[in-house]
Design a protein around this motif. Structure first.
Motif, PDB file in Angstrom:
ATOM      1  N   VAL A  24       0.827  -1.203   0.000  1.00  0.00           N
ATOM      2  CA  VAL A  24       0.000   0.000   0.000  1.00  0.00           C
ATOM      3  C   VAL A  24       0.866   1.260   0.000  1.00  0.00           C
ATOM      4  N   LEU A  25       1.907   1.290   0.814  1.00  0.00           N
ATOM      5  CA  LEU A  25       2.773   2.480   0.834  1.00  0.00           C
ATOM      6  C   LEU A  25       3.452   2.688  -0.511  1.00  0.00           C
ATOM      7  N   GLU A  26       3.845   1.602  -1.165  1.00  0.00           N
ATOM      8  CA  GLU A  26       4.457   1.742  -2.489  1.00  0.00           C
ATOM      9  C   GLU A  26       3.436   2.229  -3.511  1.00  0.00           C
ATOM     10  N   LEU A  27       2.176   1.771  -3.393  1.00  0.00           N
ATOM     11  CA  LEU A  27       1.128   2.263  -4.295  1.00  0.00           C
ATOM     12  C   LEU A  27       0.891   3.753  -4.069  1.00  0.00           C
ATOM     13  N   LEU A  28       0.844   4.142  -2.812  1.00  0.00           N
ATOM     14  CA  LEU A  28       0.663   5.561  -2.506  1.00  0.00           C
ATOM     15  C   LEU A  28       1.801   6.388  -3.089  1.00  0.00           C
ATOM     16  N   ARG A  29       2.987   5.863  -2.984  1.00  0.00           N
ATOM     17  CA  ARG A  29       4.165   6.563  -3.515  1.00  0.00           C
ATOM     18  C   ARG A  29       4.088   6.706  -5.031  1.00  0.00           C
ATOM     19  N   ALA A  30       3.552   5.678  -5.685  1.00  0.00           N
ATOM     20  CA  ALA A  30       3.483   5.680  -7.147  1.00  0.00           C
ATOM     21  C   ALA A  30       2.364   6.566  -7.688  1.00  0.00           C
ATOM     22  N   TYR A  31       1.382   6.889  -6.835  1.00  0.00           N
ATOM     23  CA  TYR A  31       0.243   7.679  -7.294  1.00  0.00           C
ATOM     24  C   TYR A  31       0.057   8.915  -6.418  1.00  0.00           C
ATOM     25  N   ASP A  34      -3.416  10.677  -5.832  1.00  0.00           N
ATOM     26  CA  ASP A  34      -4.393  10.007  -4.981  1.00  0.00           C
ATOM     27  C   ASP A  34      -3.977   9.998  -3.513  1.00  0.00           C
ATOM     28  N   VAL A  35      -2.690  10.209  -3.267  1.00  0.00           N
ATOM     29  CA  VAL A  35      -2.167  10.080  -1.913  1.00  0.00           C
ATOM     30  C   VAL A  35      -2.794  11.094  -0.969  1.00  0.00           C
ATOM     31  N   ARG A  36      -2.876  12.338  -1.392  1.00  0.00           N
ATOM     32  CA  ARG A  36      -3.401  13.378  -0.498  1.00  0.00           C
ATOM     33  C   ARG A  36      -4.844  13.074  -0.107  1.00  0.00           C
ATOM     34  N   GLU A  37      -5.651  12.660  -1.076  1.00  0.00           N
ATOM     35  CA  GLU A  37      -7.044  12.334  -0.774  1.00  0.00           C
ATOM     36  C   GLU A  37      -7.129  11.189   0.233  1.00  0.00           C
ATOM     37  N   GLN A  38      -6.315  10.151   0.028  1.00  0.00           N
ATOM     38  CA  GLN A  38      -6.309   9.013   0.950  1.00  0.00           C
ATOM     39  C   GLN A  38      -5.811   9.448   2.330  1.00  0.00           C
ATOM     40  N   ALA A  39      -4.815  10.309   2.356  1.00  0.00           N
ATOM     41  CA  ALA A  39      -4.277  10.787   3.626  1.00  0.00           C
ATOM     42  C   ALA A  39      -5.321  11.605   4.383  1.00  0.00           C
ATOM     43  N   GLU A  40      -6.034  12.449   3.663  1.00  0.00           N
ATOM     44  CA  GLU A  40      -7.076  13.244   4.306  1.00  0.00           C
ATOM     45  C   GLU A  40      -8.188  12.359   4.857  1.00  0.00           C
ATOM     46  N   THR A  41      -8.567  11.342   4.111  1.00  0.00           N
ATOM     47  CA  THR A  41      -9.594  10.403   4.568  1.00  0.00           C
ATOM     48  C   THR A  41      -9.127   9.683   5.828  1.00  0.00           C
ATOM     49  N   ASP A  73       7.391  13.089   2.979  1.00  0.00           N
ATOM     50  CA  ASP A  73       7.672  14.342   3.682  1.00  0.00           C
ATOM     51  C   ASP A  73       7.417  15.560   2.805  1.00  0.00           C
ATOM     52  N   GLN A  74       7.144  15.361   1.532  1.00  0.00           N
ATOM     53  CA  GLN A  74       6.961  16.483   0.609  1.00  0.00           C
ATOM     54  C   GLN A  74       5.646  17.218   0.827  1.00  0.00           C
ATOM     55  N   ASP A  75       4.657  16.551   1.440  1.00  0.00           N
ATOM     56  CA  ASP A  75       3.345  17.155   1.665  1.00  0.00           C
ATOM     57  C   ASP A  75       3.011  17.005   3.155  1.00  0.00           C
ATOM     58  N   PRO A  76       2.682  18.104   3.852  1.00  0.00           N
ATOM     59  CA  PRO A  76       2.443  18.000   5.299  1.00  0.00           C
ATOM     60  C   PRO A  76       1.274  17.097   5.669  1.00  0.00           C
ATOM     61  N   ILE A  77       0.229  17.049   4.847  1.00  0.00           N
ATOM     62  CA  ILE A  77      -0.917  16.171   5.134  1.00  0.00           C
ATOM     63  C   ILE A  77      -0.509  14.711   4.983  1.00  0.00           C
ATOM     64  N   VAL A  78       0.156  14.394   3.912  1.00  0.00           N
ATOM     65  CA  VAL A  78       0.590  13.019   3.663  1.00  0.00           C
ATOM     66  C   VAL A  78       1.596  12.589   4.726  1.00  0.00           C
ATOM     67  N   SER A  79       2.512  13.477   5.052  1.00  0.00           N
ATOM     68  CA  SER A  79       3.516  13.165   6.061  1.00  0.00           C
ATOM     69  C   SER A  79       2.858  12.874   7.404  1.00  0.00           C
ATOM     70  N   LYS A  80       1.891  13.682   7.779  1.00  0.00           N
ATOM     71  CA  LYS A  80       1.192  13.488   9.051  1.00  0.00           C
ATOM     72  C   LYS A  80       0.468  12.139   9.060  1.00  0.00           C
ATOM     73  N   ALA A  81      -0.224  11.822   7.967  1.00  0.00           N
ATOM     74  CA  ALA A  81      -0.951  10.549   7.887  1.00  0.00           C
ATOM     75  C   ALA A  81       0.001   9.356   7.973  1.00  0.00           C
ATOM     76  N   VAL A  82       1.103   9.419   7.263  1.00  0.00           N
ATOM     77  CA  VAL A  82       2.044   8.289   7.269  1.00  0.00           C
ATOM     78  C   VAL A  82       2.720   8.170   8.634  1.00  0.00           C
ATOM     79  N   GLU A  83       3.074   9.289   9.253  1.00  0.00           N
ATOM     80  CA  GLU A  83       3.687   9.225  10.588  1.00  0.00           C
ATOM     81  C   GLU A  83       2.726   8.636  11.612  1.00  0.00           C
ATOM     82  N   LEU A  84       1.445   9.021  11.541  1.00  0.00           N
ATOM     83  CA  LEU A  84       0.460   8.437  12.455  1.00  0.00           C
ATOM     84  C   LEU A  84       0.272   6.956  12.160  1.00  0.00           C
ATOM     85  N   LEU A  85       0.231   6.612  10.884  1.00  0.00           N
ATOM     86  CA  LEU A  85       0.104   5.197  10.513  1.00  0.00           C
ATOM     87  C   LEU A  85       1.295   4.399  11.037  1.00  0.00           C
TER      88      LEU A  85
END
Length: 118
Positions: A24-31, A34-41, A73-85
């Motif tokens: 899943v993390l590799e898919l998020l990295r490749a797209y 879509d990552v920001r939307e998934q991170a916000e959700t 780390d390039q996007d604060p929302i994505v970074s926050k979601a991944v760090e919490l995950l």
């Protein structure tokens, strides 16, 4: 030795210990679109469960002292979601990974299709 392990054979990244989570993390990295939307959700669902203030306190404890050059780390929302995950129990990590894959399937994409598109 896989490319996700170091010479001693141990996983390099925290998410390499669970193949589903690693996928899943590799898919998020490749797209990235879509990552920001998934991170916000993901963040919205966590906030619904524990409240905004508790989420922020938890994140302050979980975030690294220095943000690195990791792809998320390039996007604060994505970074926050991944760090919490990264810091939640493995059962919650797996649940989040499964929900992400289900979401992608509802959009007509499968992990196999996603891999061939990259």
């Amino acid at each position: 030795m896989s490319e996700t392990s170091n010479p001693s054979g141990t996983p390099r990244r925290w998410y390499d210990q669970d193949p589903l989570l690693g996928e899943v993390l590799e898919l998020l990295r490749a797209y990235p679109a879509d990552v920001r939307e998934q991170a916000e959700t993901f963040l919205r669902k966590v906030e619904e469960q524990i409240g905004k203030e508790a989420l922020e306190k938890f994140y302050q404890l979980a975030k690294p002292e220095k943000m690195g050059n990791r792809w998320y780390d390039q996007d604060p929302i994505v970074s926050k979601a991944v760090e919490l995950l990264r810091v939640v129990p493995p059962a919650i990590q797996r649940q989040a990974a499964n929900r992400f894959l289900e979401s992608m399937k509802k959009q007509g994409l499968t992990p196999t299709l996603l891999k061939t598109d990259t």
